[in-house]
Design an enzyme around this catalytic site. Structure first.
Site, PDB file in Angstrom:
ATOM      1  N   ALA A  11       0.875  -1.261   0.016  1.00  0.00           N
ATOM      2  CA  ALA A  11       0.057  -0.152  -0.107  1.00  0.00           C
ATOM      3  C   ALA A  11       0.700   1.424   0.091  1.00  0.00           C
ATOM      4  CB  ALA A  11      -0.946   0.108   1.202  1.00  0.00           C
ATOM      5  N   GLY A  13       3.589   1.348  -2.081  1.00  0.00           N
ATOM      6  CA  GLY A  13       4.460   1.473  -3.037  1.00  0.00           C
ATOM      7  C   GLY A  13       4.212   2.365  -4.163  1.00  0.00           C
ATOM      8  N   LYS A 150       1.868  -8.397 -13.629  1.00  0.00           N
ATOM      9  CA  LYS A 150       2.984  -9.085 -14.391  1.00  0.00           C
ATOM     10  C   LYS A 150       4.079  -8.725 -13.454  1.00  0.00           C
ATOM     11  CE  LYS A 150       4.144  -5.750 -17.983  1.00  0.00           C
ATOM     12  NZ  LYS A 150       5.663  -5.358 -17.697  1.00  0.00           N
ATOM     13  N   ASP A 179      -3.305  -7.122 -17.126  1.00  0.00           N
ATOM     14  CA  ASP A 179      -2.348  -6.856 -18.170  1.00  0.00           C
ATOM     15  C   ASP A 179      -2.921  -5.392 -18.491  1.00  0.00           C
ATOM     16  OD1 ASP A 179      -1.535  -6.059 -20.791  1.00  0.00           O
ATOM     17  OD2 ASP A 179      -0.774  -7.912 -21.096  1.00  0.00           O
ATOM     18  N   HIS A 180      -2.468  -4.143 -18.117  1.00  0.00           N
ATOM     19  CA  HIS A 180      -3.083  -3.194 -18.308  1.00  0.00           C
ATOM     20  C   HIS A 180      -3.527  -2.584 -19.731  1.00  0.00           C
ATOM     21  CE1 HIS A 180       0.881  -1.161 -18.924  1.00  0.00           C
ATOM     22  NE2 HIS A 180       0.001   0.106 -19.317  1.00  0.00           N
ATOM     23  N   LYS A 184      -7.167  -0.605 -21.615  1.00  0.00           N
ATOM     24  CA  LYS A 184      -7.111   0.763 -22.308  1.00  0.00           C
ATOM     25  C   LYS A 184      -8.606   0.696 -23.241  1.00  0.00           C
ATOM     26  CE  LYS A 184      -2.165   0.797 -22.793  1.00  0.00           C
ATOM     27  NZ  LYS A 184      -1.592   2.393 -22.493  1.00  0.00           N
ATOM     28  N   GLU A 218       8.271   3.819 -27.353  1.00  0.00           N
ATOM     29  CA  GLU A 218       8.298   4.504 -26.224  1.00  0.00           C
ATOM     30  C   GLU A 218       9.466   5.434 -26.172  1.00  0.00           C
ATOM     31  OE1 GLU A 218       6.959   2.896 -22.081  1.00  0.00           O
ATOM     32  OE2 GLU A 218       7.828   1.278 -23.089  1.00  0.00           O
ATOM     33  N   HIS A 242       1.749  -7.475 -23.033  1.00  0.00           N
ATOM     34  CA  HIS A 242       1.011  -6.476 -23.793  1.00  0.00           C
ATOM     35  C   HIS A 242       0.845  -6.759 -25.201  1.00  0.00           C
ATOM     36  CE1 HIS A 242       1.431  -4.679 -20.181  1.00  0.00           C
ATOM     37  NE2 HIS A 242       2.712  -4.116 -20.283  1.00  0.00           N
ATOM     38  N   LYS A 342      12.204   0.881 -26.535  1.00  0.00           N
ATOM     39  CA  LYS A 342      12.189   2.058 -25.834  1.00  0.00           C
ATOM     40  C   LYS A 342      13.148   2.843 -26.672  1.00  0.00           C
ATOM     41  CE  LYS A 342      11.063   0.448 -21.508  1.00  0.00           C
ATOM     42  NZ  LYS A 342       9.913   0.694 -20.785  1.00  0.00           N
ATOM     43  N   LYS A 347       6.188   8.490 -28.476  1.00  0.00           N
ATOM     44  CA  LYS A 347       5.441   7.732 -27.672  1.00  0.00           C
ATOM     45  C   LYS A 347       4.075   7.247 -28.609  1.00  0.00           C
ATOM     46  CE  LYS A 347       3.295   5.756 -23.975  1.00  0.00           C
ATOM     47  NZ  LYS A 347       3.675   4.437 -23.446  1.00  0.00           N
TER      48      LYS A 347
HETATM   49  C1  BG6 Z   1       4.859  -1.442 -18.433  1.00  0.00           C
HETATM   50  C2  BG6 Z   1       6.364  -1.822 -18.765  1.00  0.00           C
HETATM   51  O1  BG6 Z   1       4.275  -2.527 -18.397  1.00  0.00           O
HETATM   52  O2  BG6 Z   1       4.395  -0.948 -19.560  1.00  0.00           O
HETATM   53  C3  BG6 Z   1       7.092  -0.543 -18.975  1.00  0.00           C
HETATM   54  O3  BG6 Z   1       6.823  -2.590 -17.533  1.00  0.00           O
HETATM   55  C4  BG6 Z   1       6.428   0.264 -20.158  1.00  0.00           C
HETATM   56  O4  BG6 Z   1       8.388  -0.642 -19.469  1.00  0.00           O
HETATM   57  C5  BG6 Z   1       4.843   0.542 -19.873  1.00  0.00           C
HETATM   58  O5  BG6 Z   1       6.849   1.621 -20.193  1.00  0.00           O
HETATM   59  C6  BG6 Z   1       4.107   1.096 -20.991  1.00  0.00           C
HETATM   60  O6  BG6 Z   1       2.743   1.212 -20.903  1.00  0.00           O
HETATM   61  P1  BG6 Z   1       1.869   2.352 -21.374  1.00  0.00           P
HETATM   62  O7  BG6 Z   1       0.265   2.114 -20.997  1.00  0.00           O
HETATM   63  O8  BG6 Z   1       2.426   3.658 -21.093  1.00  0.00           O
HETATM   64  O9  BG6 Z   1       1.892   2.220 -22.913  1.00  0.00           O
END
Ligand code: BG6
Length: 485
Positions: A11, A13, A150, A179-180, A184, A218, A242, A342, A347
């Site tokens: 919490a 972090g 992850k 998995d974010h 989206k 990115e 992702h 990277k 981006k």
């Molecule tokens: C994360 C990675 O899961 O996703 C990061 O660990 C990366 O390295 C990030 O920067 C990218 O997410 P987004 O939503 O900004 O594209």
């Protein structure tokens, strides 16, 4: 929504501060949290409930997409927050936690529904899951859910071990793997696009589609994450999860409204149709890159091996491009090109569906292919590129882009969508074990080929679109990456 106790490990972090509290706050503002909701933050640090709430409030001010300037609202939100000290390996702490949760549940007469969110390193998952089980925290009469992030393992074998171990305390339906990218809004839109539009359904196949391109570039470098990133690289950090999830969400066939179980089954079919790579052939369809010094938006930046914390001889990958093919009746013959890196020029996260070339025009004029562009960054949008004619100069074809969907900044963040779904128990947009396992299995030969160094590591200039070999990967098939400026 059912009463819920949200038990948050980690919490204090970074993820909690940047993503989880702001997401919960925005859900609260939208009236999308359960009416009977409480959150118990857990950490090693000694904190009172009051100082914990003050920390949460600070994170809202800094990271919430909507301002936390209505003091009464913020106060009301924070009332749900409490804090307990917890040493991950100390059994008494779990019992104290149980006591606190039960006291509240009994006092208010609430069902003992508990969501355990592990915002901690994966090395702690096993101990926490076992202690939840042993302490009785997870065996109440309500539901229990486990939310984890992850990395789910480091390769196929460790992923399987992790899963087996989690399986001792939680059933698959109780595990919500975030998995974010699946949270989206434009990724979620993919499913709707297909399900609600016969026009899209009709063209979503290899008769009409020439290739699919998935890019996640990115501009940032390794940042302060050298210790983590230098062991995982782009292949584990982005590609295995992702990028393959984006591929699944694009290739999935869901013509009808479908629930989590059907989506999971259909995604599995996609992964099964992917043609596997052999270790010896990885170099033919995978480009491995590492950024060298260069310039990002006018500012000079150092190369990867000069970054703090990175060994000067590191062979870690910061870029990967790959060509994937599928052997099923929908996608046979349609290459999927995926790249992520990277320190790239911009981006940008987007999926481009390139349709087959129109008939060659006898006049010899250039006709651009139709494109469907699903963009998650820098904008959230869906565009269709068609051809028209420039009426002033006869015979000249002109591509036009039609906005199918574009939105301002006010879209919910991925974490809002995902946390809400986890509270509702809807796992449609989570990574199910079958997918995680199949993704690791697919990348395993790449991991081994990298390990044995049988794939060249190409340097690319920071601020570029990756190594030239990534362009060559498409050029060999007569294509190019769209929208590289
Ligand atoms: C994360 C990675 O899961 O996703 C990061 O660990 C990366 O390295 C990030 O920067 C990218 O997410 P987004 O939503 O900004 O594209």
């Amino acid at each position: 929504m059912e009463p819920t106790t949200f038990v948050l490990f980690g919490a204090t972090g970074d993820l909690a501060k940047r993503k989880i509290y702001p997401a919960l706050f925005n859900l609260f503002l939208d009236g999308k949290l359960p009416e009977a909701f409480s959150l118990i933050g857990l950490g090693r640090r000694e904190l009172t409930d009051e100082s914990f709430r003050a920390n949460v409030e600070r994170s809202l001010r800094e990271f919430s997409r909507r301002q936390a300037d209505d003091a009464a609202k913020v106060d009301e939100f924070l009332q749900a927050f409490g804090y307990n000290v917890l040493e991950i390996g100390r059994k008494e702490d779990y019992l104290k936690l149980l006591g606190r949760i039960e006291e509240r549940e009994n006092r208010l007469g609430l069902a003992p529904n508990r969501l355990f969110y592990l915002s901690v390193g994966p090395e702690f998952f096993e101990t926490i899951a076992a202690n939840i089980q042993e302490s009785g925290l997870g065996s109440a009469n309500g539901w229990k859910r486990l939310v984890i992030e992850k990395p789910f393992g480091n390769d196929l074998q460790t992923a399987r071990e992790l899963n087996r171990m989690l399986g001792k305390a939680f059933a698959e339906e109780e595990i919500f793997r975030i998995d974010h990218y699946l949270g989206k809004p434009m990724v979620q839109m993919l499913k709707v696009l297909q399900q609600t539009n016969p026009v899209i359904q009709a063209i979503w196949n290899n008769r009409n589609i020439a290739n699919v391109q998935i890019t996640a570039g990115e501009t940032v470098g390794v940042e302060e994450r050298a210790g983590y990133y230098d062991h995982v690289g782009a292949i584990r950090d982005m590609f295995q999860n992702h990028m393959l999830q984006l591929l699944m969400m694009t290739a999935i066939r869901t013509p009808h409204k479908s629930d989590a179980e059907q989506v999971r089954y259909k995604k599995k079919l996609v992964m099964e149709a992917l043609e596997p790579l052999q270790k010896a052939d990885v170099g033919a369809s995978v480009v491995r890159g590492q950024y060298a010094a260069g310039t990002i938006k006018g500012n000079p930046v150092v190369g990867y091996t000069s970054e703090p914390g990175i060994a000067p001889d590191s062979m870690n990958d910061t870029f990967v491009a790959a060509k994937l093919t599928m052997d099923d009746s929908f996608w046979r013959g349609v290459p999927f090109y995926i790249r992520t890196g990277k320190r790239m020029k911009e981006k940008a996260t987007r999926i481009v569906i390139e349709f087959k070339e129109p008939l060659k025009q006898s006049s010899g004029s250039q006709v651009e292919p139709n494109l469907l562009v699903i963009e998650m960054s820098p904008t959230d949008s869906i565009r269709l590129q068609l051809n028209t004619m420039d009426s002033r100069s006869k015979g000249e074809f002109k591509p036009v882009q039609i906005d199918i969907h574009s939105s301002g900044d006010e879209l919910p963040e991925a974490y809002e969508n995902l946390i809400r779904d986890a509270l509702l128990g809807d796992s449609t947009f989570f990574a199910h074990w079958d997918e995680v396992e199949a993704s690791w299995a697919w990348v395993q030969p790449i991991l081994e080929a990298y390990e044995e160094n049988i794939v060249p590591l190409h340097a690319y200039e920071a601020g570029s679109y990756g190594p030239a070999e990534s362009d060559a990967l498409l050029a060999r098939d007569g294509y190019h990456w769209w929208f590289d400026a």
